[in-house]
Enzyme design. Structure first.
Site, mmCIF file in Angstrom:
data_model
loop_
_atom_site.group_PDB
_atom_site.id
_atom_site.type_symbol
_atom_site.label_atom_id
_atom_site.label_comp_id
_atom_site.label_asym_id
_atom_site.label_seq_id
_atom_site.Cartn_x
_atom_site.Cartn_y
_atom_site.Cartn_z
ATOM 1 N N SER A 184 0.819 -1.201 0.000
ATOM 2 C CA SER A 184 0.000 0.000 0.000
ATOM 3 C C SER A 184 0.854 1.252 0.000
ATOM 4 C CB SER A 184 -0.916 -0.018 1.221
ATOM 5 O OG SER A 184 -0.188 -0.342 2.370
ATOM 6 N N HIS A 237 -2.759 -2.923 -5.812
ATOM 7 C CA HIS A 237 -3.182 -2.533 -4.469
ATOM 8 C C HIS A 237 -4.708 -2.592 -4.337
ATOM 9 C CE1 HIS A 237 -3.561 0.953 -1.376
ATOM 10 N NE2 HIS A 237 -3.600 -0.202 -0.770
ATOM 11 N N GLU A 296 -5.618 -0.299 -7.367
ATOM 12 C CA GLU A 296 -4.664 0.726 -7.804
ATOM 13 C C GLU A 296 -3.440 0.010 -8.382
ATOM 14 O OE1 GLU A 296 -3.117 2.958 -4.389
ATOM 15 O OE2 GLU A 296 -3.451 4.795 -5.515
ATOM 16 N N ASN A 354 -3.514 6.123 -0.690
ATOM 17 C CA ASN A 354 -2.982 6.264 0.672
ATOM 18 C C ASN A 354 -2.201 7.557 0.871
ATOM 19 O OD1 ASN A 354 -4.182 4.039 1.712
ATOM 20 N ND2 ASN A 354 -2.486 2.662 1.253
HETATM 21 N N1 3HC Z 1 -15.978 -8.121 4.017
HETATM 22 C C1 3HC Z 1 -16.886 -8.360 3.064
HETATM 23 N N2 3HC Z 1 -18.035 -7.676 2.928
HETATM 24 C C2 3HC Z 1 -18.291 -6.732 3.839
HETATM 25 C C3 3HC Z 1 -17.403 -6.435 4.883
HETATM 26 C C4 3HC Z 1 -16.200 -7.180 4.967
HETATM 27 N N3 3HC Z 1 -15.275 -6.975 5.904
HETATM 28 N N4 3HC Z 1 -17.923 -5.451 5.630
HETATM 29 C C5 3HC Z 1 -19.108 -5.129 5.062
HETATM 30 N N5 3HC Z 1 -19.317 -5.896 3.988
HETATM 31 C C6 3HC Z 1 -20.465 -5.829 3.078
HETATM 32 C C7 3HC Z 1 -21.734 -6.216 3.759
HETATM 33 O O1 3HC Z 1 -21.956 -7.604 3.688
HETATM 34 C C8 3HC Z 1 -22.775 -5.450 2.958
HETATM 35 O O2 3HC Z 1 -23.062 -6.145 1.751
HETATM 36 P P1 3HC Z 1 -24.485 -6.000 1.018
HETATM 37 O O3 3HC Z 1 -24.701 -4.531 0.777
HETATM 38 O O4 3HC Z 1 -24.238 -6.776 -0.240
HETATM 39 O O5 3HC Z 1 -25.479 -6.601 1.927
HETATM 40 C C9 3HC Z 1 -22.048 -4.163 2.577
HETATM 41 O O6 3HC Z 1 -20.635 -4.468 2.690
HETATM 42 C C10 3HC Z 1 -22.403 -3.016 3.482
HETATM 43 O O7 3HC Z 1 -22.117 -3.446 4.797
HETATM 44 P P2 3HC Z 1 -22.916 -2.955 6.072
HETATM 45 O O8 3HC Z 1 -24.317 -2.591 5.697
HETATM 46 O O9 3HC Z 1 -22.726 -3.962 7.172
HETATM 47 O O10 3HC Z 1 -22.105 -1.730 6.613
HETATM 48 P P3 3HC Z 1 -21.845 -0.346 5.948
HETATM 49 O O11 3HC Z 1 -22.957 0.106 5.099
HETATM 50 O O12 3HC Z 1 -21.413 0.461 7.088
HETATM 51 O O13 3HC Z 1 -20.597 -0.585 4.970
HETATM 52 C C11 3HC Z 1 -18.295 -0.621 4.541
HETATM 53 C C12 3HC Z 1 -19.418 -1.167 5.420
HETATM 54 C C13 3HC Z 1 -18.497 -1.051 3.105
HETATM 55 C C14 3HC Z 1 -17.006 -1.227 5.089
HETATM 56 C C15 3HC Z 1 -18.339 0.954 4.644
HETATM 57 O O14 3HC Z 1 -18.342 1.349 5.984
HETATM 58 C C16 3HC Z 1 -17.169 1.617 3.941
HETATM 59 O O15 3HC Z 1 -17.170 1.779 2.743
HETATM 60 N N6 3HC Z 1 -16.162 2.013 4.731
HETATM 61 C C17 3HC Z 1 -14.960 2.668 4.186
HETATM 62 C C18 3HC Z 1 -14.026 1.619 3.654
HETATM 63 C C19 3HC Z 1 -12.799 2.233 3.076
HETATM 64 O O16 3HC Z 1 -12.616 3.437 2.996
HETATM 65 N N7 3HC Z 1 -11.887 1.356 2.671
HETATM 66 C C20 3HC Z 1 -10.599 1.783 2.137
HETATM 67 C C21 3HC Z 1 -9.635 1.720 3.240
HETATM 68 S S1 3HC Z 1 -8.050 2.180 2.684
HETATM 69 C C22 3HC Z 1 -7.406 0.800 2.077
HETATM 70 O O17 3HC Z 1 -7.972 -0.258 2.093
HETATM 71 C C23 3HC Z 1 -6.032 0.908 1.585
HETATM 72 C C24 3HC Z 1 -5.091 0.168 2.487
HETATM 73 O O18 3HC Z 1 -3.850 0.061 1.811
HETATM 74 C C25 3HC Z 1 -4.832 0.906 3.791
#
Ligand code: 3HC
Length: 295
Positions: A123, A144, A156, A194
């Site tokens: 990342s 990524h 990415e 990131n």
């Molecule tokens: N694994 C798989 N599916 C998941 C999950 C997980 N860990 N967490 C949630 N989901 C799915 C749920 O099953 C649900 O699916 P559906 O709509 O098909 O029923 C959907 O995601 C929405 O989940 P929830 O309703 O339980 O919860 P939210 O609406 O709060 O969504 C989220 C959860 C999608 C994680 C949302 O909060 C989100 O988008 N958060 C931000 C995530 C983000 O910014 N990620 C990038 C991080 S940076 C990165 O990864 C880079 C790294 O290098 C650091």
């Protein structure tokens, strides 16, 4: 010989949060997946987690039981690289630590075919520098994925200085087959996502450290005021505070610019072993039914 590789078999090294998510989406999309980790326990947890997530999709009638069985059947787990000679593409998804990644490449490469593509899910770390530690810089690329991998649409891609077009094109085709969209970043510290996202989380931790707001104020502000699905502290806990710190350190070292200094409170949490969700405590305490802010 450069490849015109038609990827069918994918190897994944590291079965943690990212590796298991990548394994799931690859297996769901019909790729044959070899998932390797040094720990059998981590592999078992990864397979249980994948099965559980797919089962929930079946319950929601988004996946058939046959498709679940096929996806699970596409995954083979290993604690070594036996069988990786069949892989057209191997994605390294180990801890965000350059020495660990280089030592994985050293052990992995003898098991690979000469024309296999090696991708890293790093990342933040330089693709060019990691590629130089391998025998195939032209077939080495940054790939990524975002967390949670099954949900997030972006991958990415980042070419090192030596990465050839055939490698980029083969990997970009895989991204499309996984139903995801790629963007391409030049090979600079922390790439695009990131470079922007992690300093934002680091700044939120400064806001907390300085007492400008509590955890609920900061996360509430950014959720309701900037329409972020998770507040920056909740997101930092989700990504892992050790990962956030590692990325800030790569930015700080890579640009030698004080604007990327890791927040001392982030360092303190990592030193305490409070790494966020995965250890049950970070800016929230996850031991109960609902996360409770700790400050
Ligand atoms: N694994 C798989 N599916 C998941 C999950 C997980 N860990 N967490 C949630 N989901 C799915 C749920 O099953 C649900 O699916 P559906 O709509 O098909 O029923 C959907 O995601 C929405 O989940 P929830 O309703 O339980 O919860 P939210 O609406 O709060 O969504 C989220 C959860 C999608 C994680 C949302 O909060 C989100 O988008 N958060 C931000 C995530 C983000 O910014 N990620 C990038 C991080 S940076 C990165 O990864 C880079 C790294 O290098 C650091």
């Amino acid at each position: 010989m450069t490849n015109a590789v038609n990827v069918q078999n994918i190897g994944i090294v590291g079965a943690g949060q990212m590796g298991s998510g990548i394994a799931q989406v690859c297996a769901q999309c019909g790729y044959s997946v070899s998932l390797a980790d040094i720990s059998q326990d981590v592999l078992d947890k990864a397979v249980t987690g994948i099965g559980g997530r797919l089962q929930r999709l079946v319950e929601k009638e988004r996946l058939t039981q046959d498709a679940l069985d096929a996806a699970v059947g596409n995954i083979t787990t290993k604690t070594d690289y036996a069988g990786f000679g069949d892989c057209d593409l191997v994605i390294e998804a180990a801890t965000e630590n350059e020495e660990i990644k280089k030592s994985i490449f050293e052990n992995l490469i003898p098991a690979l075919r000469d024309d296999a593509i090696l991708a890293t899910n790093t990342s933040s770390i330089s693709i060019t520098r990691l590629a130089a530690a391998t025998d195939r810089p032209e077939r080495f690329i940054g790939m990524h994925f975002m967390n949670p991998v099954p949900v997030m649409k972006l991958v990415e891609l980042s070419k090192g200085i030596a990465t050839d077009e055939a490698t980029y094109s083969a990997v970009n085709t895989v991204v499309g087959k996984l139903g995801k969209t790629s963007i391409t970043s030049e090979d600079f510290p922390a790439f695009i996502v990131n470079r922007i996202l992690v300093p934002m989380m680091n700044e939120a931790i400064y806001v907390l450290q300085e007492g400008i707001g509590g955890v609920t104020d900061i996360d509430g502000a950014m959720k309701l005021g900037a329409n972020q699905p998770m507040g920056p502290l909740e997101l930092a806990d989700f990504v892992g505070l050790d990962t956030c710190l590692a990325i800030m350190q790569v930015l700080y070292d890579g640009f030698a610019d004080s604007k990327y200094r890791p927040c001392p409170l982030l360092v303190k949490y990592v030193e305490a072993g409070w790494l966020g969700r995965k250890t049950g405590r970070g800016f929230y305490d996850y031991s109960g039914d609902k996360p409770v802010p700790t400050r």
